[in-house]
Scaffold this motif. Structure first.
Motif, mmCIF file in Angstrom:
data_model
loop_
_atom_site.group_PDB
_atom_site.id
_atom_site.type_symbol
_atom_site.label_atom_id
_atom_site.label_comp_id
_atom_site.label_asym_id
_atom_site.label_seq_id
_atom_site.Cartn_x
_atom_site.Cartn_y
_atom_site.Cartn_z
ATOM 1 N N GLY A 98 104.961 75.099 -4.735
ATOM 2 C CA GLY A 98 104.918 75.744 -6.047
ATOM 3 C C GLY A 98 106.101 76.667 -6.255
ATOM 4 N N LEU A 99 106.646 76.656 -7.445
ATOM 5 C CA LEU A 99 107.817 77.476 -7.753
ATOM 6 C C LEU A 99 107.684 78.128 -9.115
ATOM 7 C CD1 LEU A 99 110.665 74.912 -6.895
ATOM 8 C CD2 LEU A 99 109.808 76.712 -5.382
ATOM 9 N N SER A 100 108.035 79.393 -9.173
ATOM 10 C CA SER A 100 108.394 79.985 -10.457
ATOM 11 C C SER A 100 109.907 79.804 -10.582
ATOM 12 C CB SER A 100 108.041 81.476 -10.489
ATOM 13 O OG SER A 100 108.970 82.208 -9.694
ATOM 14 N N GLY A 101 110.440 80.121 -11.741
ATOM 15 C CA GLY A 101 111.883 80.003 -11.922
ATOM 16 C C GLY A 101 112.675 80.948 -11.038
ATOM 17 N N ARG A 142 107.335 68.030 -3.015
ATOM 18 C CA ARG A 142 107.191 67.800 -4.449
ATOM 19 C C ARG A 142 107.054 69.138 -5.161
ATOM 20 N NH1 ARG A 142 103.983 62.124 -5.674
ATOM 21 N NH2 ARG A 142 105.652 60.890 -4.743
ATOM 22 N N PRO A 143 108.138 69.594 -5.803
ATOM 23 C CA PRO A 143 108.090 70.877 -6.506
ATOM 24 C C PRO A 143 107.051 70.877 -7.636
ATOM 25 C CG PRO A 143 110.359 70.190 -6.151
ATOM 26 C CD PRO A 143 109.483 69.008 -5.805
ATOM 27 N N VAL A 144 106.351 71.988 -7.769
ATOM 28 C CA VAL A 144 105.368 72.192 -8.844
ATOM 29 C C VAL A 144 105.808 73.443 -9.602
ATOM 30 C CG1 VAL A 144 102.949 72.661 -9.377
ATOM 31 C CG2 VAL A 144 103.534 71.148 -7.452
ATOM 32 N N LEU A 145 106.351 73.236 -10.794
ATOM 33 C CA LEU A 145 106.958 74.336 -11.554
ATOM 34 C C LEU A 145 105.974 74.949 -12.539
ATOM 35 C CD1 LEU A 145 110.418 72.703 -12.403
ATOM 36 C CD2 LEU A 145 109.966 74.468 -10.707
#
Lengths: 260, 260
Positions: A98-101, A142-145
């Protein structure tokens, strides 16, 4: 051959319904090749805002993000929703991150300038960090934005998830990926007749879209979405598919591609 | 030569004081080589819990995590705190990436079994994913770990940050890094006399520690921390330094190393 990449965007109509979310995560986890999930907000943030004594303020469907609201949407989008999605994907054997900007400077934004309306801490996407995302994809992740970005000066910003999805697709297409961008929304596709779910337009290209705009056969509500989709196509994204989850699962929906 | 890695752990006494946090982030951003930040919770979660009508329950300094509490600590630790720390580090030119244990399966835990006390959704660390963290470090990123983990079956868990720091240090030492683990807490180091901040013990090794335990010259409150530190050293961590931020910045504090 360029690496194939699928970017799936899910919004509130999926996030707020446990059964729909379950199916969407099954679908995402089973996608072949590289994949990125972009999620919006849903009702939870407004619920928490109200529980904490703040009445949500929306203008034209966009949230006015004062400091208290920013704190709460950061908690809900980057904390609760994002981590729950990641944990549910991990359960499915999908190595989500999981990623925030702000994370790895993945999505840089600027605070929206005040014209007639002051949206507060709303961010307009400036740049998506394709090098970072490609590095994470190369690690098998797998990035989760989530729809929280930053301005690299320490300020987090609330940002539209459709725009993040489009900017991510464009940045990774430019970086050499063959990108399929899939918007999962509440309709089976772009409809010729809003009252007839069987009237899905299966294929659109810029010429067909121009014709459809000219003869008025596409409803007004879809035009911003399609303008967005064709901007992505013009910037090198291979296809943009618009539909509900059932349409995506069946390989249907409306496919927007370049001419030719 | 093995790659040098510094792991800094900060807790509530840093997180709850803006000036102390500012200094800690300056210190972390300026560390040479590879680095990982591990953060605890602080007072914000209890504040949000109360605002949402839940009275925090602590037993022996550990939070009892029912379902509502888990939702709130996930929002506060993985959302608000973690993303704010990452944004503040990005502002300093430090390429931080925030992670819960679910992200990239970085920290796998199991729900603590119920013996005399049911801690609820509390996680005991099972494994730290050194391959993932090394991959992120190789991309030039600095992971920022929050005290939320998962069980790979879709359940998020509230987990002690000291333990995450120790398990991360041990896993990366085993993976080939030369690890310096630095616990930032409220005292300048391990004190011979709790009432005399000048009585910091500068160096400890397992023999000196055994002697100090035998002659009662180390206060009871420090024993769990030091047992933890020497377990890390025994597992291959090069050094564990315990002190406040001023001590860490000055290269002081109590340095725990192997004999010899």
């Amino acid at each position: 051959m360029p690496m194939q990449l699928t970017i799936l965007k899910i919004g509130g109509n999926v996030l707020d319904q446990p059964a729909a979310l379950h199916d969407a995560l099954d679908y995402f986890a089973a996608l072949p090749g590289a994949a990125v999930l972009v999620h919006g907000g849903g009702k939870k943030a407004s619920q928490v805002l109200r529980e904490l004594g703040h009445e949500p303020v929306m203008i034209d469907g966009r949230r006015i993000t004062d400091a208290a609201t920013l704190e709460i949407v950061t908690m809900v989008y980057a904390g609760l929703l994002n981590k729950d999605l990641v944990a549910q994907l991990q359960r499915r054997g999908c190595n989500a991150i999981g990623l925030s900007g702000a994370d790895g400077n993945s999505v840089l934004a600027t605070k929206r300038p005040v014209k007639t309306i002051d949206y507060g801490f709303a961010g307009d996407v400036q740049a998506v960090n394709a090098v970072l995302l490609a590095g994470l994809l190369d690690l098998g992740l797998r990035p989760v934005l989530c729809p929280i970005t930053h301005d690299q000066r320490g300020q987090l910003l609330n940002t539209n998830a459709d725009t993040i999805a489009k900017a991510t697709a464009t940045a990774l297409a430019t970086h050499g990926y063959q990108v399929s961008l899939r918007y999962c929304f509440e309709l089976p596709g772009v409809l010729r007749d809003l009252h007839d779910p069987a009237s899905v337009i299966p294929e659109l290209n810029p010429s067909l879209y121009a014709d459809a705009l000219a003869d008025g056969s596409i409803g007004g509500g879809m035009i911003p979405k399609l303008d967005n989709a064709f901007a992505a196509v013009a910037a090198g994204v291979s296809e943009v598919i618009i539909g509900d989850l059932a349409a995506h699962r069946a390989g249907r929906g409306t496919r927007c591609r370049a001419d030719g």
